[in-house]
Design a protein around this motif. Structure first.
Motif, PDB file in Angstrom:
ATOM      1  N   VAL A  64       0.821  -1.289   0.269  1.00  0.00           N
ATOM      2  CA  VAL A  64       0.004  -0.073   0.075  1.00  0.00           C
ATOM      3  C   VAL A  64       0.797   1.170  -0.006  1.00  0.00           C
ATOM      4  N   GLN A  65       1.767   1.100   1.090  1.00  0.00           N
ATOM      5  CA  GLN A  65       2.857   2.436   0.738  1.00  0.00           C
ATOM      6  C   GLN A  65       3.457   2.726  -0.442  1.00  0.00           C
ATOM      7  N   LYS A  66       3.731   1.778  -1.122  1.00  0.00           N
ATOM      8  CA  LYS A  66       4.513   1.851  -2.295  1.00  0.00           C
ATOM      9  C   LYS A  66       3.423   2.274  -3.465  1.00  0.00           C
ATOM     10  N   LEU A  67       2.300   1.865  -3.526  1.00  0.00           N
ATOM     11  CA  LEU A  67       1.125   2.511  -4.436  1.00  0.00           C
ATOM     12  C   LEU A  67       1.002   3.997  -3.992  1.00  0.00           C
ATOM     13  N   MET A  68       0.847   4.319  -2.798  1.00  0.00           N
ATOM     14  CA  MET A  68       0.556   5.569  -2.380  1.00  0.00           C
ATOM     15  C   MET A  68       1.769   6.545  -2.901  1.00  0.00           C
ATOM     16  N   ARG A  69       2.962   6.059  -2.679  1.00  0.00           N
ATOM     17  CA  ARG A  69       4.126   6.790  -3.356  1.00  0.00           C
ATOM     18  C   ARG A  69       4.045   6.949  -4.605  1.00  0.00           C
ATOM     19  N   SER A  70       3.945   6.021  -5.463  1.00  0.00           N
ATOM     20  CA  SER A  70       3.726   6.105  -6.879  1.00  0.00           C
ATOM     21  C   SER A  70       2.613   6.995  -7.447  1.00  0.00           C
ATOM     22  N   SER A  71       1.781   7.106  -6.738  1.00  0.00           N
ATOM     23  CA  SER A  71       0.334   7.717  -7.199  1.00  0.00           C
ATOM     24  C   SER A  71       0.504   9.245  -7.260  1.00  0.00           C
ATOM     25  N   GLU A  72       1.445   9.807  -6.709  1.00  0.00           N
ATOM     26  CA  GLU A  72       1.592  11.294  -6.731  1.00  0.00           C
ATOM     27  C   GLU A  72       0.403  12.224  -6.408  1.00  0.00           C
ATOM     28  N   ILE A  73      -0.478  11.596  -5.440  1.00  0.00           N
ATOM     29  CA  ILE A  73      -1.214  12.209  -4.644  1.00  0.00           C
ATOM     30  C   ILE A  73      -0.660  12.681  -3.447  1.00  0.00           C
ATOM     31  N   ILE A 136     -12.135   7.892  -3.532  1.00  0.00           N
ATOM     32  CA  ILE A 136     -11.992   6.531  -4.272  1.00  0.00           C
ATOM     33  C   ILE A 136     -10.501   5.939  -4.651  1.00  0.00           C
ATOM     34  N   ALA A 137      -9.805   6.915  -5.022  1.00  0.00           N
ATOM     35  CA  ALA A 137      -8.267   6.556  -5.218  1.00  0.00           C
ATOM     36  C   ALA A 137      -7.954   6.063  -3.779  1.00  0.00           C
ATOM     37  N   HIS A 142      -5.685   1.492  -0.426  1.00  0.00           N
ATOM     38  CA  HIS A 142      -5.569   0.978   0.614  1.00  0.00           C
ATOM     39  C   HIS A 142      -6.180  -0.213   0.786  1.00  0.00           C
ATOM     40  N   LYS A 143      -7.599  -0.238   0.318  1.00  0.00           N
ATOM     41  CA  LYS A 143      -8.544  -1.556   0.707  1.00  0.00           C
ATOM     42  C   LYS A 143      -8.491  -2.709  -0.618  1.00  0.00           C
ATOM     43  N   LYS A 144      -8.294  -2.410  -1.883  1.00  0.00           N
ATOM     44  CA  LYS A 144      -8.022  -3.077  -2.844  1.00  0.00           C
ATOM     45  C   LYS A 144      -6.870  -3.486  -3.464  1.00  0.00           C
ATOM     46  N   HIS A 145      -5.869  -2.581  -2.932  1.00  0.00           N
ATOM     47  CA  HIS A 145      -4.374  -2.663  -3.548  1.00  0.00           C
ATOM     48  C   HIS A 145      -4.285  -2.310  -5.129  1.00  0.00           C
ATOM     49  N   VAL A 146      -5.094  -1.354  -5.452  1.00  0.00           N
ATOM     50  CA  VAL A 146      -5.242  -1.121  -7.017  1.00  0.00           C
ATOM     51  C   VAL A 146      -4.388   0.202  -6.941  1.00  0.00           C
ATOM     52  N   GLY A 147      -3.480   0.059  -7.964  1.00  0.00           N
ATOM     53  CA  GLY A 147      -2.820   1.523  -8.115  1.00  0.00           C
ATOM     54  C   GLY A 147      -3.495   2.598  -8.768  1.00  0.00           C
ATOM     55  N   VAL A 148      -3.064   3.622  -8.401  1.00  0.00           N
ATOM     56  CA  VAL A 148      -4.028   4.932  -9.101  1.00  0.00           C
ATOM     57  C   VAL A 148      -2.748   6.005  -9.349  1.00  0.00           C
ATOM     58  N   GLN A 149      -2.836   6.360 -10.367  1.00  0.00           N
ATOM     59  CA  GLN A 149      -2.184   7.735 -10.963  1.00  0.00           C
ATOM     60  C   GLN A 149      -2.886   9.027 -10.894  1.00  0.00           C
ATOM     61  N   TYR A 150      -2.338   9.907 -10.321  1.00  0.00           N
ATOM     62  CA  TYR A 150      -3.066  11.105 -10.279  1.00  0.00           C
ATOM     63  C   TYR A 150      -2.328  12.307 -11.161  1.00  0.00           C
ATOM     64  N   PHE A 151      -3.345  12.807 -11.858  1.00  0.00           N
ATOM     65  CA  PHE A 151      -2.655  13.846 -12.818  1.00  0.00           C
ATOM     66  C   PHE A 151      -3.566  14.905 -12.716  1.00  0.00           C
ATOM     67  N   PRO A 152      -3.158  16.161 -11.826  1.00  0.00           N
ATOM     68  CA  PRO A 152      -3.790  17.270 -12.048  1.00  0.00           C
ATOM     69  C   PRO A 152      -3.557  18.211 -13.430  1.00  0.00           C
TER      70      PRO A 152
END
Length: 265
Positions: A64-73, A136-137, A142-152
């Protein structure tokens, strides 16, 4: 089994090396992220009379931490969830947007591979569109371990222009992310949508790739679909087809809908 024993010995050796590491002759206490396995992602356990290597529960946390770091959120956005989105006393449109976002998250596993696997929250600023999509992201990661990429949209395209050397790499991440979250698509400035030919070209390349490969998108925008059609019909119709099962248009009295204007009337 031999590899597991080697890993176990490495874990033991790592623990021994922590002793006297400060040269004082006193046993030091290392600061581990996970004291249970001492950051080895597993530990030895006696099972049926044998020593076996057991995977630690922290492996999921690390993922989860890896997903959060790569999300750019951003850190501030990581705090946004469904629980701290206020719907009490809000107009039905805001409550409907909340229900749509929550239902999308709950249904994600079932619709992920389908054509209508995406969500778009459109309409007036200050109505919580970004909050709900970020909720949602955060929950997907956190709960489904799905990667999300944030792009403003605005800041993201400024970064792309400022670093053309990494354009292909960044576009590749946007195309291949498990879920792509584009925030404030075509964000208007002085009443006119920000949509240069280059921005539209890049946005179409990403959206079309995801459309063809059934990869979900999450879109927030102040523009309606028909306004996007005026910018680029092929791009807008792809967004609509992907999001039409989870599409909300928030439009009405800004003093009722914009939470930042709450209390002014």
């Amino acid at each position: 089994m031999e590899n597991l024993r080697i890993k176990a010995e490495e874990a033991k050796n790592g623990q021994l090396q922590a002793v006297n590491s400060d040269g004082s002759g006193q046993e030091s206490k290392p600061d581990y992220d996970c004291p249970k396995c001492q950051d080895q992602t597993g530990y030895l356990k006696i099972q049926d009379g044998f020593e076996v290597w057991v995977r630690c529960s922290c492996v999921e946390w690390r993922r989860v931490q890896k997903l959060m770091r790569s999300s750019e959120i951003t850190d501030e956005f990581k705090k946004l969830g469904f629980k701290n989105f206020r719907i009490e006393g809000k107009p039905e449109l805001i409550q409907g947007a909340y229900e749509c976002a929550y239902n999308y998250f709950q249904s994600f596993r079932d619709i992920r591979e389908q054509r209508q696997n995406s969500i778009a929250l459109l309409g007036q600023p200050g109505t919580g569109k970004t909050h709900l999509l970020t909720a949602i992201a955060n929950n997907l990661m956190h709960k489904k371990h799905v990667g999300v990429q944030y792009f403003p949209y605005v800041e993201g395209f400024n970064d792309l222009k400022d670093d053309f050397d990494k354009l292909e790499e960044k576009m590749g991440r946007m195309k291949e992310a498990d879920v792509l979250f584009i925030d404030d698509l075509f964000k208007p400035a002085r009443g006119k949508a920000r949509a240069t030919d280059w921005q539209v070209e890049q946005a179409y390349a990403v959206i079309n790739h995801r459309y063809l490969n059934h990869k979900p998108i999450m879109i927030s925008s102040e523009l309606q679909i028909d306004q996007m059609v005026e910018i680029d019909e092929a791009l807008a119709t792809r967004i609509y087809e992907m999001c039409k099962d989870y599409l909300v248009l928030i439009q009405g009295d800004k003093f009722q809908l914009n939470h930042r204007l709450e209390g002014m009337t």
